[in-house]
Scaffold this active site. Structure first.
Site: not given
Length: 324
Positions: A295, A172, A265
């Site tokens: 995610h 991320s 995601d």
């Protein structure tokens, strides 16, 4: 590199994004998470959110702490930087991991389980720093800290760990920082110091790609959350400034990269776009898409998480083996 989720001529992107490609176990994990998130009350403050994130109280599990982990401190541009270090029995290289958390949360002790796996299967020493967080410290503070740690490894990895083979990665926001660190190192004359990059469901365009803008009801990275995260990190910088959005940077002279992302995601486009730009700049790039993966999918107890984490370990080990 052994990874059944790698995109190739025989396995195009669409084969991983179709509904029928999603495992029943993945659907079960996603459904349970949705129920769990629906029962949670939002934290009342940034401090409470940070604490909940570290403890797995926001729905994203934190890895069990390894009793083998140790900490050390190095000098940084904004003060001391704490490093969490896990050294495997057989050392083949170093993996510099930059944690996620939207640039505003997270810490270096939430990924021990993955670090242990990378050590067992790829011989990677894991080194993970606690960099400065936004909004108290907007860009370039976190980038400066990560670059300082990377430069420290360039100088000291051999004496500390017995190897000078370096790799970098993150998830991320950590993937964003990993890419930005590589760009800064290249410009500082250390372009060949890091030999591989694992970029897991990263955010590479802070102005937000179409898949983020079109996502509805996504856990952890809703459109509203992403706007809050990116503005906190960017500070006074334009969201498309290549100093914080590497999708817009000159990407020449970077190491082989593995982009890993789940098909569910909202940051899917970030990996798709960055993978192609990485290749267009003349670098080696691999893309792995995990059907139905949300995610943070690799942090859950699931078949898909196991495949994702082993895919990264396989990539790091294969790049290391190719250079022997």
């Amino acid at each position: 590199m052994d990874n059944p989720y790698l995109v190739s001529a025989d396995r195009p992107i669409a084969s991983f994004t179709r509904d029928e490609a999603v495992l029943a176990s993945t659907l079960a994990v996603n459904e349970k998470l949705a129920k769990d998130l629906a029962s949670l009350s939002p934290p009342a403050s940034l401090a409470e959110m940070r604490e909940a994130y570290l403890n797995g109280g926001l729905g994203l599990p934190a890895s069990p702490k390894s009793p083998r982990a140790r900490t050390m401190t190095i000098d940084g541009p904004g003060g001391p930087i704490e490093l969490r270090v896990l050294v495997p029995q057989q050392v083949r290289g170093v993996y510099l991991h930059l944690h996620g958390g939207g640039w505003i949360a997270g810490g270096n002790d939430t990924w021990d389980q993955q670090f242990e796996l990378f050590g067992r299967e790829a011989g990677m020493v894991a080194v993970s720093p606690n960099y400065r967080l936004a909004p108290e410290h907007p860009a370039p503070a976190a980038i400066d800290d990560c670059v300082a740690v990377a430069c420290w490894l360039v100088e000291h990895a051999k004496e500390e760990f017995g190897t000078s083979w370096l790799s970098i990665g993150g998830e991320s926001a950590g993937s964003n920082l990993a890419a930005l660190t590589l760009l800064r190192l290249r410009d500082l004359g250390h372009g060949s110091a890091f030999r591989a990059a694992s970029l897991l469901f990263g955010c590479f365009d802070l102005s937000l790609t179409p898949s983020v803008r079109l996502a509805q009801g996504a856990p952890f990275v809703s459109l509203e959350a992403m706007r809050q995260f990116t503005s906190a990190f960017a500070g006074q910088l334009d969201l498309r400034d290549p100093r914080i959005s590497p999708l817009y940077a000159d990407l020449q002279g970077l190491p082989p990269a593995l982009f890993s992302v789940g098909s569910a995601d909202p940051l899917l486009d970030d990996s798709l776009f960055m993978h192609m730009r990485w290749q267009a700049a003349g670098n080696i790039s691999h893309l792995a898409i995990y059907p139905g993966g949300i995610h943070g999918f690799n942090s859950f107890d699931s078949e898909l998480a196991t495949a994702g984490n082993r895919g990264i370990a396989s990539f790091l080990g294969s790049i290391r083996d190719q250079e022997r």
